[in-house]
Design a protein around this motif. Structure first.
Motif, mmCIF file in Angstrom:
data_model
loop_
_atom_site.group_PDB
_atom_site.id
_atom_site.type_symbol
_atom_site.label_atom_id
_atom_site.label_comp_id
_atom_site.label_asym_id
_atom_site.label_seq_id
_atom_site.Cartn_x
_atom_site.Cartn_y
_atom_site.Cartn_z
ATOM 1 N N SER A 192 0.849 -1.180 0.000
ATOM 2 C CA SER A 192 0.000 0.000 0.000
ATOM 3 C C SER A 192 0.890 1.237 0.000
ATOM 4 O O SER A 192 2.100 1.142 0.226
ATOM 5 C CB SER A 192 -0.930 0.011 1.218
ATOM 6 O OG SER A 192 -0.187 0.037 2.416
ATOM 7 N N GLY A 193 0.256 2.389 -0.258
ATOM 8 C CA GLY A 193 0.980 3.646 -0.154
ATOM 9 C C GLY A 193 1.363 4.277 -1.470
ATOM 10 O O GLY A 193 1.895 5.392 -1.489
ATOM 11 N N SER A 221 4.214 0.685 2.076
ATOM 12 C CA SER A 221 4.160 -0.303 3.151
ATOM 13 C C SER A 221 3.832 -1.658 2.565
ATOM 14 O O SER A 221 3.180 -1.765 1.526
ATOM 15 C CB SER A 221 3.085 0.072 4.171
ATOM 16 O OG SER A 221 3.335 1.326 4.759
ATOM 17 N N CYS A 222 4.275 -2.678 3.255
ATOM 18 C CA CYS A 222 3.977 -4.043 2.847
ATOM 19 C C CYS A 222 3.714 -4.857 4.105
ATOM 20 O O CYS A 222 4.562 -4.909 5.002
ATOM 21 C CB CYS A 222 5.133 -4.639 2.069
ATOM 22 S SG CYS A 222 4.955 -6.394 1.667
ATOM 23 N N ALA A 223 2.544 -5.466 4.164
ATOM 24 C CA ALA A 223 2.151 -6.261 5.314
ATOM 25 C C ALA A 223 2.188 -7.740 4.959
ATOM 26 O O ALA A 223 1.620 -8.151 3.946
ATOM 27 C CB ALA A 223 0.755 -5.866 5.764
ATOM 28 N N ALA A 224 2.849 -8.504 5.796
ATOM 29 C CA ALA A 224 2.917 -9.954 5.612
ATOM 30 C C ALA A 224 1.985 -10.635 6.597
ATOM 31 O O ALA A 224 1.914 -10.255 7.764
ATOM 32 C CB ALA A 224 4.343 -10.438 5.820
ATOM 33 N N LEU A 256 9.119 1.288 2.512
ATOM 34 C CA LEU A 256 10.073 1.924 1.600
ATOM 35 C C LEU A 256 9.742 3.413 1.559
ATOM 36 O O LEU A 256 8.697 3.800 1.028
ATOM 37 C CB LEU A 256 9.995 1.316 0.205
ATOM 38 C CG LEU A 256 11.077 1.800 -0.761
ATOM 39 C CD1 LEU A 256 12.460 1.306 -0.327
ATOM 40 C CD2 LEU A 256 10.776 1.342 -2.185
ATOM 41 N N GLN A 257 10.609 4.203 2.160
ATOM 42 C CA GLN A 257 10.481 5.660 2.105
ATOM 43 C C GLN A 257 11.190 6.142 0.853
ATOM 44 O O GLN A 257 12.385 5.848 0.664
ATOM 45 C CB GLN A 257 11.096 6.299 3.347
ATOM 46 C CG GLN A 257 11.057 7.804 3.350
ATOM 47 C CD GLN A 257 9.660 8.369 3.501
ATOM 48 O OE1 GLN A 257 8.854 7.847 4.264
ATOM 49 N NE2 GLN A 257 9.365 9.436 2.774
ATOM 50 N N ILE A 258 10.464 6.850 0.009
ATOM 51 C CA ILE A 258 11.023 7.338 -1.250
ATOM 52 C C ILE A 258 10.970 8.857 -1.233
ATOM 53 O O ILE A 258 9.888 9.449 -1.164
ATOM 54 C CB ILE A 258 10.254 6.816 -2.469
ATOM 55 C CG1 ILE A 258 10.076 5.298 -2.392
ATOM 56 C CG2 ILE A 258 10.972 7.197 -3.744
ATOM 57 C CD1 ILE A 258 9.209 4.724 -3.506
ATOM 58 N N GLN A 301 1.080 -8.052 -4.800
ATOM 59 C CA GLN A 301 0.446 -7.719 -6.072
ATOM 60 C C GLN A 301 0.968 -6.407 -6.644
ATOM 61 O O GLN A 301 0.719 -6.104 -7.811
ATOM 62 C CB GLN A 301 -1.071 -7.648 -5.895
ATOM 63 C CG GLN A 301 -1.699 -9.006 -5.577
ATOM 64 C CD GLN A 301 -1.449 -10.003 -6.679
ATOM 65 O OE1 GLN A 301 -1.740 -9.787 -7.833
ATOM 66 N NE2 GLN A 301 -0.859 -11.149 -6.306
ATOM 67 N N GLY A 302 1.640 -5.632 -5.838
ATOM 68 C CA GLY A 302 2.223 -4.390 -6.319
ATOM 69 C C GLY A 302 1.372 -3.172 -6.016
ATOM 70 O O GLY A 302 0.161 -3.266 -5.832
#
Length: 122
Positions: free
Chosen positions: A6-7, A20-23, A79-81, A114-115
């Motif tokens: 997400s994000g 963000s990525c939640a596992a 991941l802060q971009i 899924q991206g």
């Protein structure tokens, strides 16, 4: 292990985003978590990774602008971009190398999300 990113979104050049990525799942332990991206018409490329102990690695072109981090207690990776550029436009994927304790021998697997789309306007 299921991964959900997400994000993502549309942002002007020079802006910032935090992905963000939640596992989720059961009876697993995640080793390294990675971010990849795939721009239109290009192959998927590795961007950054982080070990369970917090050691990080970055693809050269994103060093200094991207920061990967994780919260092991929450099974999250971020991941802060910063200083986004139009060439950062891509679908960003989270990936995790994990041990499945429900399998004989505690086998290793890799899972992909899924991206999430990041679009940077100039």
């Amino acid at each position: 292990v299921q991964l959900v990113e997400s994000g993502g979104g549309l942002v002007q050049a020079g802006g910032s985003l935090r992905l963000s990525c939640a596992a989720s799942g059961s009876m697993f332990s995640i080793n390294t978590m990675d971010w990849y991206r795939q721009a239109p018409g290009k192959q998927r490329e590795w961007v950054a990774d982080i070990t369970s102990g917090g050691k990080t690695n970055y693809e050269d072109s994103v060093k200094g602008r991207f920061t990967i981090s994780r919260d092991n207690a929450k099974n999250m990776v971020y991941l802060q971009i910063n200083s986004l550029k139009p060439e950062d436009t891509a679908v960003y994927y989270c990936s995790a190398d994990y041990v499945d304790y429900s399998t004989i021998g505690h086998r290793n697997f890799r899972s992909w999300g899924q991206g999430t789309q990041v679009t940077v306007s100039s």
